[in-house]
Design a protein around this motif. Sequence first.
Motif, mmCIF file in Angstrom:
data_model
loop_
_atom_site.group_PDB
_atom_site.id
_atom_site.type_symbol
_atom_site.label_atom_id
_atom_site.label_comp_id
_atom_site.label_asym_id
_atom_site.label_seq_id
_atom_site.Cartn_x
_atom_site.Cartn_y
_atom_site.Cartn_z
ATOM 1 N N GLN A 198 70.047 -35.004 -20.711
ATOM 2 C CA GLN A 198 69.405 -34.023 -19.833
ATOM 3 C C GLN A 198 70.145 -32.692 -19.926
ATOM 4 O O GLN A 198 71.376 -32.663 -19.792
ATOM 5 C CB GLN A 198 69.414 -34.541 -18.399
ATOM 6 N N SER A 214 53.549 -31.738 -18.128
ATOM 7 C CA SER A 214 53.777 -32.733 -19.182
ATOM 8 C C SER A 214 54.275 -34.053 -18.600
ATOM 9 O O SER A 214 54.107 -35.111 -19.204
ATOM 10 C CB SER A 214 54.795 -32.207 -20.201
ATOM 11 N N ASN A 234 64.284 -32.942 -16.953
ATOM 12 C CA ASN A 234 63.794 -34.165 -17.596
ATOM 13 C C ASN A 234 62.666 -33.867 -18.577
ATOM 14 O O ASN A 234 62.602 -34.460 -19.665
ATOM 15 C CB ASN A 234 63.303 -35.156 -16.532
ATOM 16 N N ARG A 269 64.090 -32.316 -21.715
ATOM 17 C CA ARG A 269 64.759 -33.329 -22.539
ATOM 18 C C ARG A 269 63.741 -34.095 -23.388
ATOM 19 O O ARG A 269 63.959 -34.323 -24.586
ATOM 20 C CB ARG A 269 65.530 -34.306 -21.655
ATOM 21 N N ALA A 270 62.622 -34.472 -22.770
ATOM 22 C CA ALA A 270 61.602 -35.235 -23.495
ATOM 23 C C ALA A 270 60.870 -34.368 -24.516
ATOM 24 O O ALA A 270 60.688 -34.768 -25.671
ATOM 25 C CB ALA A 270 60.615 -35.844 -22.508
ATOM 26 N N LEU A 271 60.461 -33.179 -24.102
ATOM 27 C CA LEU A 271 59.655 -32.334 -24.977
ATOM 28 C C LEU A 271 60.426 -31.819 -26.186
ATOM 29 O O LEU A 271 59.887 -31.743 -27.295
ATOM 30 C CB LEU A 271 59.112 -31.140 -24.188
ATOM 31 N N TYR A 272 61.677 -31.471 -25.955
ATOM 32 C CA TYR A 272 62.461 -30.859 -27.022
ATOM 33 C C TYR A 272 63.414 -31.851 -27.678
ATOM 34 O O TYR A 272 64.312 -31.463 -28.430
ATOM 35 C CB TYR A 272 63.199 -29.629 -26.474
ATOM 36 N N ASP A 273 63.202 -33.128 -27.373
ATOM 37 C CA ASP A 273 63.914 -34.231 -28.031
ATOM 38 C C ASP A 273 65.432 -34.071 -27.954
ATOM 39 O O ASP A 273 66.142 -34.163 -28.955
ATOM 40 C CB ASP A 273 63.468 -34.336 -29.493
ATOM 41 N N LEU A 274 65.909 -33.825 -26.738
ATOM 42 C CA LEU A 274 67.351 -33.675 -26.524
ATOM 43 C C LEU A 274 67.981 -35.036 -26.249
ATOM 44 O O LEU A 274 67.357 -35.918 -25.669
ATOM 45 C CB LEU A 274 67.615 -32.735 -25.350
ATOM 46 N N ALA A 275 69.228 -35.194 -26.628
ATOM 47 C CA ALA A 275 69.916 -36.475 -26.453
ATOM 48 C C ALA A 275 70.216 -36.761 -24.990
ATOM 49 O O ALA A 275 70.188 -37.919 -24.557
ATOM 50 C CB ALA A 275 71.210 -36.481 -27.269
ATOM 51 N N ILE A 292 56.024 -26.030 -29.048
ATOM 52 C CA ILE A 292 56.214 -27.285 -28.308
ATOM 53 C C ILE A 292 55.283 -27.336 -27.097
ATOM 54 O O ILE A 292 54.751 -28.386 -26.737
ATOM 55 C CB ILE A 292 57.683 -27.451 -27.859
#
Length: 211
Positions: free
Chosen positions: A175, A204, A164, A167-173, A22
């Motif tokens: 935070q 990122s 944050n 959450r975005a990088l690892y596609d979490l629902a 990732i």
Amino acid sequence: MNLATPAKLELAAQYLTAADPILTPIIKRAGRCTITPHSNYYWELIDSIISQQLSVKAAATIERRFQALFETEFPEPSAILAKSTEELRTAGLSQAKAVYIRDLAQHITDGKLEFDKFDGFDNETIIAELVAVKGIGEWTAHMFLIFCMGRLDVLPTGDLGIRNGIRALYDLAVQPSPTQVATLAVENGWHPYESVASWYVWHSLDNAPKP
């Protein structure tokens, strides 16, 4: 001690590229991490206190006014303690920040903070000593370890940018919590370069903390 040097930062980039796919495209785009340690520990903490909850511009203005209260650019703790809270506030400091800066100076004067011993301490010991000062919390201690001391294996689990970014990088629902951040770091092989992995997560979002 695992400290930032150009060679170690290059090694860290190679290690994380292999460990966490990732982060790989971010590492390729960003290049080598730019964490650069310095030894002005005392002033780093004063700067951190002044900067709390302020824009970069506002903090810089207050810091210049604060320095102008003294005969030297970086006043000794004794010089700070020679001035009252009210005198320090004339630089634009809040009541709380003036108290915090004096408490930092008092800790140094009393020998409760001995920066010349920090290099021999582990991260947890340094954090414990720093958070004993009024106005210095875990987040500030983490930033100190990373950007001032150049420690390469520090995970700022409470940092909003890190949470944050993850959450975005690892596609979490949602935070992630600090505990979930720590778990993710283990699962993705960030150790022993958690500071560097964190720097790439900040990158990122294009909001890496100012060292």
